[in-house]
Write an enzyme that holds these catalytic residues in place. Structure first.
Site, short mmCIF file in Angstrom:
data_model
loop_
_atom_site.label_atom_id
_atom_site.label_comp_id
_atom_site.label_asym_id
_atom_site.label_seq_id
_atom_site.Cartn_x
_atom_site.Cartn_y
_atom_site.Cartn_z
N ASP A 48 120.58 54.24 26.04
CA ASP A 48 119.32 55.01 26.09
C ASP A 48 119.79 56.38 25.45
O ASP A 48 118.84 57.34 25.57
CB ASP A 48 119.19 55.25 27.67
N TYR A 66 127.63 62.27 21.73
CA TYR A 66 129.05 61.67 22.28
C TYR A 66 130.04 62.08 21.08
O TYR A 66 131.22 61.89 21.41
CB TYR A 66 128.78 60.34 22.54
#
Ligand code: NAD
Ligand code: G6P
Ligand code: MN
Length: 444
Positions: free
Chosen positions: A175, A267
């Protein structure tokens, strides 16, 4: 796929997950496109599954769906026989083991994170066995069902599935891209529903190359990069008040200032700035602790209130985009909508200058026959170099899992970008082996 006029059977693997209420909410909100007749919760923890049964039963009643049949079970045959969709979201070892992954790494001066770095590798070694087992059950009891998988760490899971079940009806998704897009749109005043995004990478390890806005008729990535560099994003409504996510979105500005060629996945902070991440981390109270004291506690409290007969103000969960995304993918398959999503798939040429057998995250059109990835242009050397090392590390880890090889695990840990030396890799690997007794295969 069964005749949908009769209604669908949807099984949630990891039924007791803190994300189950959000996913069911999305299923109900889209009942016209995804007509559900039965929901089955499958979990290997009876207490968690019983709690979720109460919560979902309460939701179905409140939302006017009391006619939907609900079942919770720890028996795979009951869970999967004849189902149409499996939404998978298990966490092998639970949040307690996530806490260990994070704390063992931090104690050794390394990034301690759910899916990235050596903590992510430790989780990968636990998760592969659990998920392969779930997939085997589905193959046995519902070979025609579509499995839509959220279970982490996705790159490692997807590599294991690629090897073991190359032709399976399964789509692995994350997601994060939708969440990044929503946050950008919310902060800088765009409508992401107008966007066609070109993105490439590995899971939690990628970059945007183009963000074409249909209503504006142009690629808006250059102006988004300008904005990111000059003005940090605020975490959007669905994560409001969450300190970790605020920091993650702030770090996107740091990454973009240094590398202003692309919008990055947040990330990447763990791979590009591991020193900064460790410096800012609380070694005694990690993200796992926050989630246990937040989402997990809220879930238990909801179930407890229902048990005590409380009628109102029971539901307390964050709906967000997470549930909607998986439901959109399911409806795109079911109704052959051919909408565009980011998916995690074997490369097979989608990124032409990366090895074919890598598992990559790229755009794909999803319809009745599944995901058809887009064929992209070659990627630049900086991204390619980073990805190649990470792909090799992940592949070595998966080798280690299937072969029971200590040597391959040590190679994987050493190659992980967040780890500075083979000495530290070995120390952490040996601690992880101890901490994961009963969860990892035995390594020789
Ligand atoms: P959680 O611990 O609250 O829920 C996981 C559930 O899985 C638990 O109820 C547990 O008992 C169950 N479980 C564990 N092993 C099992 C097995 N072998 N068979 C059946 N059930 C099993 O965790 P959570 O925070 O709700 O997250 C669930 C999963 O979803 C995690 O893997 C997490 O990383 C993942 N996730 C992925 C994304 C994504 O974008 N890909 C987003 C959010 C969460
Ligand atoms: C995002 C990522 C997921 C990850 C989750 C962690 O949604 O895409 O892969 O599992 O964040 O959230 P948490 O609140 O558990 O730290
Ligand atoms: Mn993810």
């Amino acid at each position: 796929m069964t005749n949908t006029t009769k209604g669908l059977v949807i099984t949630i693997a990891g039924g007791g997950s803190t994300y189950t209420p959000g996913i069911i909410q999305a299923v109900l909100n889209n009942a016209d496109r995804l007509p559900v007749k039965e929901i089955r919760l499958y979990d290997n923890d009876k207490q968690r599954n019983d709690d979720m049964f109460l919560i979902i039963q309460y939701m179905l009643k409140k939302e006017g769906f009391a006619g939907v049949h609900l079942l919770s079970t720890e028996n795979p045959e009951e869970a999967f026989a004849g189902c149409d969709f499996v939404f998978s979201q298990i966490r092998v070892g639970g949040l307690k083991m996530r806490e260990q992954d994070e704390k063992i790494c931090l104690k050794n001066g390394l990034v301690g994170q759910e899916t990235c770095g050596l903590g992510g590798f430790a989780y990968g070694m636990r998760s592969m066995g659990g998920l392969l087992e779930v997939v085997s059950h589905v193959q046995k009891y519902a070979p025609e069902a579509w499995i839509l998988n959220y279970t982490n760490p996705e790159s490692i899971i997807s590599e294991a599935i690629r090897r073991k079940f190359p032709d399976i009806k399964m789509i692995n998704v994350c997601d994060m891209t939708i969440s990044i897009e929503e946050t950008i749109a919310h902060n800088y005043g765009y409508n992401r529903k107008e966007w066609i995004c070109e993105y490439y990478g590995l899971n939690h390890f990628g970059w945007y190359r183009k963000i074409y806005d249909k209503s504006l008729g142009r690629d808006i990535m250059p102006e988004i990069i300008d904005k990111l560099v000059n003005q940090e994003m605020q975490v959007a409504d669905f994560n409001a008040g969450d300190k970790t996510w605020q920091e993650a979105f702030s770090m996107m500005s740091v990454i973009t200032k240094n590398f202003p060629t692309n919008v990055p996945n947040n990330y990447l902070e763990y791979y590009l700035y591991p020193d900064m991440v460790v410096e800012h981390a609380d070694k005694n109270y990690t993200r796992a602790n926050m989630v246990m004291d937040g989402r997990e506690k809220n879930t238990k409290e909801m179930a407890e209130k229902i048990r005590q007969g409380v009628e109102d103000n029971v539901l307390n969960f964050n709906f967000g985009e997470h549930g909607q995304y998986i439901v959109d993918i399911a409806t795109s398959i079911l109704n052959d909508e051919n909408r565009r999503f980011m998916v995690i798939v074997p490369n097979n040429g989608a990124i032409p200058n990366l090895r074919q057998d890598a598992v990559v995250e790229v755009p794909a059109y999803i319809g009745a026959i599944g995901a058809e990835p887009v064929s992209l242009k070659p990627i630049p050397d900086f991204h390619k170099g980073l990805m190649e090392a990470q792909v090799a590390a992940e592949k070595l880890l998966v080798d280690s899992f299937f072969e029971g090889s200590y040597q391959k695990a040590l190679q994987a840990f050493t190659l992980n970008r967040t780890c500075p030396s083979a000495r530290v890799a070995k120390i952490v690997l040996d601690e992880m082996i101890e901490a994961n007794k009963g969860y990892w295969p035995e390594l020789k």
